[in-house]
Design a protein around this motif. Structure first.
Motif, PDB file in Angstrom:
ATOM      1  N   VAL A 132       7.772  -5.695  -0.514  1.00 28.19           N
ATOM      2  CA  VAL A 132       7.314  -4.653   0.413  1.00 28.19           C
ATOM      3  C   VAL A 132       5.838  -4.861   0.728  1.00 28.19           C
ATOM      4  O   VAL A 132       5.027  -5.078  -0.175  1.00 28.19           O
ATOM      5  CB  VAL A 132       7.517  -3.254  -0.196  1.00 28.19           C
ATOM      6  CG1 VAL A 132       6.926  -2.173   0.718  1.00 28.19           C
ATOM      7  CG2 VAL A 132       8.992  -2.990  -0.457  1.00 28.19           C
ATOM      8  N   VAL A 133       5.499  -4.812   2.000  1.00 32.05           N
ATOM      9  CA  VAL A 133       4.107  -4.879   2.452  1.00 32.05           C
ATOM     10  C   VAL A 133       3.843  -3.617   3.271  1.00 32.05           C
ATOM     11  O   VAL A 133       4.534  -3.361   4.261  1.00 32.05           O
ATOM     12  CB  VAL A 133       3.850  -6.130   3.312  1.00 32.05           C
ATOM     13  CG1 VAL A 133       2.415  -6.132   3.842  1.00 32.05           C
ATOM     14  CG2 VAL A 133       4.128  -7.393   2.511  1.00 32.05           C
ATOM     15  N   ALA A 134       2.883  -2.810   2.848  1.00 28.32           N
ATOM     16  CA  ALA A 134       2.680  -1.510   3.493  1.00 28.32           C
ATOM     17  C   ALA A 134       1.218  -1.089   3.435  1.00 28.32           C
ATOM     18  O   ALA A 134       0.466  -1.521   2.558  1.00 28.32           O
ATOM     19  CB  ALA A 134       3.563  -0.451   2.828  1.00 28.32           C
ATOM     20  N   ALA A 135       0.836  -0.232   4.362  1.00 29.14           N
ATOM     21  CA  ALA A 135      -0.547   0.253   4.417  1.00 29.14           C
ATOM     22  C   ALA A 135      -0.587   1.574   5.160  1.00 29.14           C
ATOM     23  O   ALA A 135       0.387   1.962   5.828  1.00 29.14           O
ATOM     24  CB  ALA A 135      -1.440  -0.767   5.114  1.00 29.14           C
ATOM     25  N   TYR A 136      -1.721   2.263   5.040  1.00 30.60           N
ATOM     26  CA  TYR A 136      -1.937   3.456   5.843  1.00 30.60           C
ATOM     27  C   TYR A 136      -3.421   3.573   6.155  1.00 30.60           C
ATOM     28  O   TYR A 136      -4.271   3.099   5.398  1.00 30.60           O
ATOM     29  CB  TYR A 136      -1.413   4.724   5.160  1.00 30.60           C
ATOM     30  CG  TYR A 136      -1.970   5.002   3.780  1.00 30.60           C
ATOM     31  CD1 TYR A 136      -3.017   5.912   3.588  1.00 30.60           C
ATOM     32  CD2 TYR A 136      -1.446   4.371   2.665  1.00 30.60           C
ATOM     33  CE1 TYR A 136      -3.517   6.170   2.325  1.00 30.60           C
ATOM     34  CE2 TYR A 136      -1.933   4.623   1.392  1.00 30.60           C
ATOM     35  CZ  TYR A 136      -2.970   5.522   1.233  1.00 30.60           C
ATOM     36  OH  TYR A 136      -3.458   5.773  -0.025  1.00 30.60           O
ATOM     37  N   VAL A 137      -3.711   4.194   7.298  1.00 30.36           N
ATOM     38  CA  VAL A 137      -5.085   4.383   7.769  1.00 30.36           C
ATOM     39  C   VAL A 137      -5.197   5.788   8.340  1.00 30.36           C
ATOM     40  O   VAL A 137      -4.205   6.366   8.802  1.00 30.36           O
ATOM     41  CB  VAL A 137      -5.464   3.348   8.854  1.00 30.36           C
ATOM     42  CG1 VAL A 137      -5.537   1.937   8.280  1.00 30.36           C
ATOM     43  CG2 VAL A 137      -4.479   3.383  10.028  1.00 30.36           C
ATOM     44  N   TRP A 138      -6.370   6.343   8.308  1.00 25.74           N
ATOM     45  CA  TRP A 138      -6.562   7.671   8.902  1.00 25.74           C
ATOM     46  C   TRP A 138      -6.369   7.612  10.410  1.00 25.74           C
ATOM     47  O   TRP A 138      -6.734   6.617  11.061  1.00 25.74           O
ATOM     48  CB  TRP A 138      -7.953   8.208   8.613  1.00 25.74           C
ATOM     49  CG  TRP A 138      -8.236   8.626   7.198  1.00 25.74           C
ATOM     50  CD1 TRP A 138      -9.263   8.201   6.408  1.00 25.74           C
ATOM     51  CD2 TRP A 138      -7.507   9.591   6.413  1.00 25.74           C
ATOM     52  NE1 TRP A 138      -9.217   8.827   5.179  1.00 25.74           N
ATOM     53  CE2 TRP A 138      -8.152   9.682   5.153  1.00 25.74           C
ATOM     54  CE3 TRP A 138      -6.367  10.374   6.649  1.00 25.74           C
ATOM     55  CZ2 TRP A 138      -7.694  10.528   4.145  1.00 25.74           C
ATOM     56  CZ3 TRP A 138      -5.920  11.214   5.643  1.00 25.74           C
ATOM     57  CH2 TRP A 138      -6.580  11.284   4.408  1.00 25.74           C
ATOM     58  N   ASP A 139      -5.820   8.676  10.961  1.00 29.30           N
ATOM     59  CA  ASP A 139      -5.657   8.818  12.405  1.00 29.30           C
ATOM     60  C   ASP A 139      -6.960   9.376  12.984  1.00 29.30           C
ATOM     61  O   ASP A 139      -7.128  10.582  13.140  1.00 29.30           O
ATOM     62  CB  ASP A 139      -4.489   9.756  12.702  1.00 29.30           C
ATOM     63  CG  ASP A 139      -4.334  10.039  14.186  1.00 29.30           C
ATOM     64  OD1 ASP A 139      -4.987   9.357  14.998  1.00 29.30           O
ATOM     65  OD2 ASP A 139      -3.567  10.962  14.529  1.00 29.30           O
ATOM     66  N   TYR A 140      -7.882   8.480  13.290  1.00 26.56           N
ATOM     67  CA  TYR A 140      -9.204   8.896  13.757  1.00 26.56           C
ATOM     68  C   TYR A 140      -9.201   9.431  15.181  1.00 26.56           C
ATOM     69  O   TYR A 140     -10.177  10.030  15.613  1.00 26.56           O
ATOM     70  CB  TYR A 140     -10.173   7.721  13.674  1.00 26.56           C
ATOM     71  CG  TYR A 140     -10.506   7.293  12.263  1.00 26.56           C
ATOM     72  CD1 TYR A 140     -11.240   8.121  11.425  1.00 26.56           C
ATOM     73  CD2 TYR A 140     -10.080   6.070  11.768  1.00 26.56           C
ATOM     74  CE1 TYR A 140     -11.559   7.738  10.135  1.00 26.56           C
ATOM     75  CE2 TYR A 140     -10.386   5.663  10.472  1.00 26.56           C
ATOM     76  CZ  TYR A 140     -11.123   6.510   9.664  1.00 26.56           C
ATOM     77  OH  TYR A 140     -11.430   6.129   8.387  1.00 26.56           O
TER      78      TYR A 140
END
Length: 262
Positions: A132-140
């Motif tokens: 599994v390759v996954a990430a998250y970032v803030w919704d700026y």
């Protein structure tokens, strides 16, 4: 991660890091990875995601990687689990062997990487077959209400400020660019979803004080202003925040998460 953005763990924690742990838990619930897997957290920062993995996913091991020695120092103090180790390393050239990890994750860091496509290629390289390759970032672009209110207030005093916001700088932090990155790295079963957490402040001082920490785009901008303009921005922000009768301020923070498999 970008040294001009963050270097001191305490400043990050006070400003936005305290909201990183609840969104990390939502992210891991979404991934729903079985126990006993080998994890790497790229751009681990102060360890919000790295430290949540042992509590939620019962891993065999977790490696946290970041370029900032200051962040890693904070992470080592906070995360006390014998399965977790931290290493200095660049997301675009990970000091890790091919195919070593069952799960490769990155929390709130990918937008600070100089070459995100190369970084995601590195994520795929160190992932095991079927990993599994996954990430998250803030919704700026509007999902981080604490920042959005600040920049809207600042822009009401100086319209040119709109060009300095996270939304302008971090165009990666939207569903379509994230999906394109994952597909471009050859990952399968790509999905994107929103993760939203409440961000509650006891009063205006609880909201405002972290903006005085001089790290991050908004605090850095504020620090660049003369005192009278800083006070004007403060008052404009105060006027627009949704404040309860008890002085509390209830906002939300949204992140975009993406996942795929090798």
């Amino acid at each position: 991660m970008a040294g001009d953005m963050w270097a001191v763990g305490d400043a990050y924690e006070a400003y936005v890091g305290r909201w990183s742990r609840p969104v990390a838990a939502l992210f891991l619930d979404w991934l729903d990875v079985p126990a006993g897997r080998r994890w790497v957290d790229v751009g681990c920062g102060t360890g919000a995601l790295t430290g949540t993995v042992p509590a939620v996913a019962d891993p065999a091991e977790v490696v946290g990687v970041d370029t900032s020695e200051g962040f890693l120092g904070t992470a080592r103090e906070r995360v006390r689990d014998q399965r977790v180790v931290f290493r200095v390393g660049d997301a675009c050239s990970l000091p890790l062997p091919d195919g070593r990890f069952d799960v490769v994750v990155s929390g709130l860091a990918l937008n600070f990487v100089a070459d995100p496509a190369r970084a995601v290629g590195e994520f795929a390289r160190v992932a095991s077959p079927g990993g599994v390759v996954a990430a998250y970032v803030w919704d700026y672009a509007g999902g981080m209400a604490m920042m959005w209110h600040f920049w809207e207030a600042a822009a009401s005093l100086d319209p040119a400020v709109a060009e300095r916001t996270e939304a302008k700088r971090f165009t990666l932090c939207r569903p379509e660019p994230l999906e394109d990155l994952w597909r471009g790295a050859g990952l399968d079963g790509v999905e994107v979803r929103a993760l939203e957490v409440p961000t509650a402040f006891a009063d205006f001082d609880d909201y405002w004080t972290p903006f005085l920490g001089r790290q991050g785009l908004a605090p850095s901008y504020l620090a660049s202003l003369p005192e009278d303009r800083r006070l004007a921005v403060r008052d404009a922000v105060r006027d627009r925040l949704p404040t309860g009768r008890d002085g509390s301020i209830s906002l939300t923070a949204r992140a975009w998460a993406v996942r795929g498999t090798t």
